[in-house]
Design an enzyme around this catalytic site. Structure first.
Site, short mmCIF file in Angstrom:
data_model
loop_
_atom_site.label_atom_id
_atom_site.label_comp_id
_atom_site.label_asym_id
_atom_site.label_seq_id
_atom_site.Cartn_x
_atom_site.Cartn_y
_atom_site.Cartn_z
N LYS A 1 7.83 -1.61 8.29
CA LYS A 1 7.96 -2.38 9.41
C LYS A 1 9.30 -1.22 9.92
CE LYS A 1 7.53 -6.01 13.19
NZ LYS A 1 6.87 -5.19 13.65
N HIS B 1 19.97 14.60 6.64
CA HIS B 1 20.58 13.82 5.32
C HIS B 1 21.08 11.86 5.63
CE1 HIS B 1 22.25 12.89 1.98
NE2 HIS B 1 22.40 13.97 1.72
#
Ligand code: PMP
Length: 289
Positions: free
Chosen positions: A149, A101
């Protein structure tokens, strides 16, 4: 060396990230690699914008504004008295629980490293680099867009291991449809009959800042417009010249792929023009936009 981390410049051995940081536990985060040339931070604006795009895609909200991160980068460069070097900017999801989470990690970790850089040896720029074609395909955009990225670079690392096993430094990757995408840490350009082309972003690539600088700036100013188009490996094998671009590599010619020789086996004239023009532009007055 001084590192900027979470708002402070500290000595390297005090710059620590928790083992509970999701950047480490899950590769959950994003980063940029940026060059300093002659006291100027090359394309800093573009790198910051790409960093914010990556963060937005993974729904990571920086605790610092873009201006604050820019200031942190400049402070880190000057604290380490660098006029030429390499900057690594990292956002991680931050400290959380052992579950995936992401939103249970309240504060992203932010750090900036500025150090010197080792380029590929100069003789490789003169004689050309040897690469291979990786067996491993580039991760599809639908699964994890290479435009992000992210701190999760295992797709590239596994292809890089194929290169290392073959005794070379880079590997060309195809996408799942068999189109040429990019190398593990560099974008790819082909020269054929005087024309220069490179795969488009929708081939599933990181849209390199160096790549975009060639397309927008160097190509037009050299009278060598660069076209984005999809192409197959056969076109690479039949190219007159092949070269790679990246923040660390700059512009470097490739003269062999596996056991195939590209063109006449030397770094060709168009590649040489890009290599030398790139160096001239960044060493004189590198654009910071
Ligand atoms: N592709 C990949 C996968 C990369 O990681 C990088 C950066 N090292 C590049 C291309 C080149 O991008 P840039 O010119 O922004 O360094």
């Amino acid at each position: 060396m001084k590192i900027w981390i979470d708002g402070q410049l500290v000595p390297q051995d005090e710059a620590k990230v928790s083992v509970m940081d999701h950047g480490l536990l899950y590769g959950d985060g994003c980063f940029e690699g940026i060059r300093i040339y002659n006291g100027r931070i090359f394309k800093l604006g573009s790198h910051l914008r790409r960093m914010w795009d990556s963060a937005e895609e993974i729904r990571l909200q920086s605790p610092y504004s873009m201006e604050e991160v820019e200031r942190a980068i400049r402070e880190t460069v000057s604290a380490n008295q660098l006029t030429d070097g390499y900057i690594r900017l990292v956002f991680t999801r931050g400290v959380g629980t052992l579950g995936l989470h992401p939103f249970l990690c309240p504060v992203p970790t932010v750090f900036v490293i500025a150090d010197t850089i080792k380029l590929y040896p100069q003789e490789l720029y003169e004689s050309g680099m040897q690469i291979i074609v990786a067996e491993r395909r580039r991760v599809p955009r639908e699964c994890l867009d290479p435009q992000i990225k992210s701190l999760n670079y295992l797709n590239n690392i596994l292809a890089k291991i194929e290169a290392i096993d073959a005794g070379v430094l880079e590997a060309l990757m195809l996408n799942m449809e068999g189109w040429v995408s990019e190398c593990t840490g560099d974008n790819v350009f082909v020269v054929k009959d005087g024309a220069v082309f490179t795969p488009p972003p929708d081939a599933g690539i990181l849209n390199g800042i160096t790549r975009q600088f060639l397309i927008d700036d160097l190509g037009p100013s050299l009278g060598l417009p660069i076209q984005e188009k999809l192409f197959r490996l056969e076109e690479v094998y039949q190219a007159d010249e092949l070269f790679l671009t990246g923040t660390a590599a700059e512009v470097i010619g490739v003269t062999r792929i596996g056991d195939r020789v590209i063109g006449d086996g030397t770094v060709g004239p168009i590649t040489r023009r890009f290599v030398s023009e790139f160096r001239a532009r960044v060493s004189a007055d590198a654009p910071e936009d």
